[in-house]
Scaffold this active site. Structure first.
Site, mmCIF file in Angstrom:
data_model
loop_
_atom_site.group_PDB
_atom_site.id
_atom_site.type_symbol
_atom_site.label_atom_id
_atom_site.label_comp_id
_atom_site.label_asym_id
_atom_site.label_seq_id
_atom_site.Cartn_x
_atom_site.Cartn_y
_atom_site.Cartn_z
ATOM 1 N N ARG A 1 0.876 -1.182 0.000
ATOM 2 C CA ARG A 1 0.000 0.000 0.000
ATOM 3 C C ARG A 1 0.913 1.231 0.000
ATOM 4 O O ARG A 1 1.778 1.360 0.862
ATOM 5 C CB ARG A 1 -0.899 0.036 1.224
ATOM 6 C CG ARG A 1 -1.569 1.399 1.404
ATOM 7 C CD ARG A 1 -2.594 1.455 2.518
ATOM 8 N NE ARG A 1 -3.817 0.774 2.111
ATOM 9 C CZ ARG A 1 -4.994 0.929 2.723
ATOM 10 N NH1 ARG A 1 -5.109 1.748 3.749
ATOM 11 N NH2 ARG A 1 -6.065 0.289 2.302
ATOM 12 N N HIS B 1 -7.698 1.039 -6.020
ATOM 13 C CA HIS B 1 -7.846 0.215 -4.802
ATOM 14 C C HIS B 1 -8.524 -1.096 -5.221
ATOM 15 O O HIS B 1 -9.681 -1.366 -4.880
ATOM 16 C CB HIS B 1 -8.687 0.981 -3.782
ATOM 17 C CG HIS B 1 -8.635 0.415 -2.392
ATOM 18 N ND1 HIS B 1 -7.829 -0.649 -2.029
ATOM 19 C CD2 HIS B 1 -9.303 0.776 -1.252
ATOM 20 C CE1 HIS B 1 -8.002 -0.906 -0.745
ATOM 21 N NE2 HIS B 1 -8.886 -0.070 -0.253
ATOM 22 N N GLN C 1 -10.335 -3.798 -2.815
ATOM 23 C CA GLN C 1 -11.620 -3.288 -2.310
ATOM 24 C C GLN C 1 -12.768 -3.666 -3.257
ATOM 25 O O GLN C 1 -13.892 -3.944 -2.831
ATOM 26 C CB GLN C 1 -11.520 -1.765 -2.163
ATOM 27 C CG GLN C 1 -12.794 -1.086 -1.713
ATOM 28 C CD GLN C 1 -13.070 -1.247 -0.224
ATOM 29 O OE1 GLN C 1 -12.208 -1.018 0.593
ATOM 30 N NE2 GLN C 1 -14.281 -1.636 0.114
ATOM 31 N N ASP D 1 -17.095 8.070 -0.567
ATOM 32 C CA ASP D 1 -15.788 7.910 0.099
ATOM 33 C C ASP D 1 -15.416 9.274 0.686
ATOM 34 O O ASP D 1 -16.039 10.302 0.336
ATOM 35 C CB ASP D 1 -14.750 7.432 -0.947
ATOM 36 C CG ASP D 1 -13.391 7.070 -0.334
ATOM 37 O OD1 ASP D 1 -13.297 6.968 0.909
ATOM 38 O OD2 ASP D 1 -12.433 6.899 -1.112
ATOM 39 N N CYS E 1 -16.268 2.438 1.371
ATOM 40 C CA CYS E 1 -15.113 1.567 1.628
ATOM 41 C C CYS E 1 -14.642 1.673 3.075
ATOM 42 O O CYS E 1 -14.008 0.754 3.581
ATOM 43 C CB CYS E 1 -13.981 1.910 0.670
ATOM 44 S SG CYS E 1 -13.501 3.653 0.747
ATOM 45 N N ARG F 1 -13.996 -7.775 2.867
ATOM 46 C CA ARG F 1 -12.580 -7.553 2.504
ATOM 47 C C ARG F 1 -11.761 -8.807 2.825
ATOM 48 O O ARG F 1 -10.892 -9.212 2.055
ATOM 49 C CB ARG F 1 -12.000 -6.352 3.270
ATOM 50 C CG ARG F 1 -12.625 -5.005 2.997
ATOM 51 C CD ARG F 1 -12.463 -4.557 1.568
ATOM 52 N NE ARG F 1 -11.084 -4.611 1.098
ATOM 53 C CZ ARG F 1 -10.115 -3.754 1.451
ATOM 54 N NH1 ARG F 1 -10.371 -2.742 2.257
ATOM 55 N NH2 ARG F 1 -8.880 -3.874 0.981
HETATM 56 N N1 NVA Z 1 -9.829 7.303 -0.916
HETATM 57 C C1 NVA Z 1 -9.431 6.794 0.377
HETATM 58 C C2 NVA Z 1 -9.705 5.335 0.467
HETATM 59 C C3 NVA Z 1 -9.352 4.706 1.791
HETATM 60 C C4 NVA Z 1 -9.651 3.239 1.846
HETATM 61 C C5 NVA Z 1 -7.960 7.082 0.592
HETATM 62 O O1 NVA Z 1 -7.156 6.850 -0.323
HETATM 63 O O2 NVA Z 1 -7.602 7.562 1.664
HETATM 64 N N1 CP Z 2 -11.229 0.381 2.956
HETATM 65 C C1 CP Z 2 -9.954 0.293 3.342
HETATM 66 O O1 CP Z 2 -9.035 0.052 2.546
HETATM 67 O O2 CP Z 2 -9.743 0.505 4.671
HETATM 68 P P1 CP Z 2 -8.323 0.630 5.386
HETATM 69 O O3 CP Z 2 -7.711 1.938 4.935
HETATM 70 O O4 CP Z 2 -8.638 0.606 6.843
HETATM 71 O O5 CP Z 2 -7.457 -0.519 4.961
#
Ligand code: NVA
Ligand code: CP
Length: 332
Positions: free
Chosen positions: A108, A135, A138, A233, A274, A319
């Site tokens: 990540r 992502h 997800q 989101d 998400c 997930r």
């Molecule tokens: N758009 C958000 C998704 C988190 C799962 C981020 O990148 O922070």
């Molecule tokens: N939805 C998601 O990816 O959550 P986290 O950032 O907690 O992994």
């Protein structure tokens, strides 16, 4: 043709055919059944995986950890604070080292290019646990959740509306997966925060094959009318500067998912997110935003978040089942 994903990396859904995506959803259902019936499934005993996180996580990290352990694997978690990664050793060098020790790598981080390069160098499957652009893990959980809620209709032909910051990683990925599965994707937000033209065009091409569609609009009523899924989101994603909050609140407030929005959707419509979500002020950022801007709920009202239409915790649980399926399909 039978689907075989062994040895493949999972970096973005554009790399996968509709059949391969449907296979992963089906496999996820099987893993969910095994988990819920208490049936052991240590199918990957003897293998080891490593999880590299350059951004924080709850769901993704825990899904890989529990999923990996349920499959019988050894799991190592590394963040930039507890490894040489980033500061003293490039991600590329880190990948080459880890590829000699582990059977699979989750990453990540920030740029999509980096996770692609990591996969190129590692010599073992790499799973994208979120980048600024996409992502993908997800999405398998999201599609499983949608399918569970419309069991007699199937995914093809359903209308999914993403409300708000439609330029972000989750919106991009939803647009791709909906296009691949013949669904109708609508991005509803301000012109300034729409998916990039290149990606929109790629998805529209995919839709010609699958029967899906992609629509971009700033008209909330037109977007959500008769929708099956309303998705949103957070307004400022990880890695974006805090200074953006003022501008984003102003831009995105008209696209908050409220009871009125849900009332326009189909009677059996569901709400998805998400997570994490700013639906109240019970977080430090939420409380800070309330103090600075007087906004107590952001992308979704607390009422919708807590309503019977909200499937966000099923989605979060999924997930784990879907990440297990992705690891099994690429490692077994
Ligand atoms: N758009 C958000 C998704 C988190 C799962 C981020 O990148 O922070
Ligand atoms: N939805 C998601 O990816 O959550 P986290 O950032 O907690 O992994």
């Amino acid at each position: 043709m039978p689907v075989n994903l062994r040895g493949r990396s999972f970096l973005k859904l554009l790399d996968f055919t509709p059949d391969e995506i449907r296979y992963l959803i089906k496999l996820s259902k099987q893993f969910k059944h095994l988990k819920l019936s208490g049936t052991p499934h240590r199918y990957l005993e003897g293998k080891n995986i490593v999880l590299l996180f350059e951004k924080t996580s709850t769901r993704t990290r825990c899904s890989f950890e529990v999923g990996g352990m349920d499959l019988g694997m050894g799991v190592t978690y590394l963040d930039p604070g507890s490894s040489q990664m980033g500061k003293k050793e490039s991600i590329e060098d880190t990948a080459r080292v880890l590829g000699r020790m582990y059977d699979g790598i989750e990453y990540r981080g920030f740029s999509q290019e980096l996770v692609e390069e990591l996969a190129d160098k590692a010599g073992v499957p790499v799973w994208n646990g979120l980048t600024d652009a996409f992502h993908p893990t997800q999405m398998i959980a999201d599609m499983l959740t949608v399918e569970e809620n419309f069991p007699h209709r199937g995914l093809k032909g359903l209308k999914l509306v993403f409300m708000g910051d439609a330029e972000n990683n989750v919106a991009n990925s939803l647009m791709v997966v909906c296009s691949k599965l013949g669904m109708h994707f609508v991005a509803c937000g301000p012109q300034a925060r729409m998916p990039k033209e290149d990606l929109v065009n790629t998805c529209k091409e995919i839709c010609k094959e699958t029967g899906g569609s992609v629509t971009l609009t700033d008209d909330v009523k037109a977007a959500v009318t008769d929708a099956h899924v309303i998705y949103t989101d957070i307004w400022v994603s990880m890695g974006e500067p805090d200074e953006l909050w003022a501008e984003r609140i102003k831009l995105l407030e008209p696209y908050r998912v409220t009871k009125d929005v849900m009332a326009l959707a189909a009677p059996d419509a569901i709400f998805m997110h998400c997570l994490p979500s700013f639906h109240d002020t019970n977080t430090t950022i939420g409380a800070d935003i309330a103090k600075k801007f007087g906004v107590t709920e952001m992308e979704v009202s607390d009422e919708v978040f807590e309503s019977h239409q909200s499937k966000v915790f099923d989605e979060a649980e999924n997930r784990m089942h879907t990440i297990k399926a992705i690891m099994y399909a690429t490692l077994a």
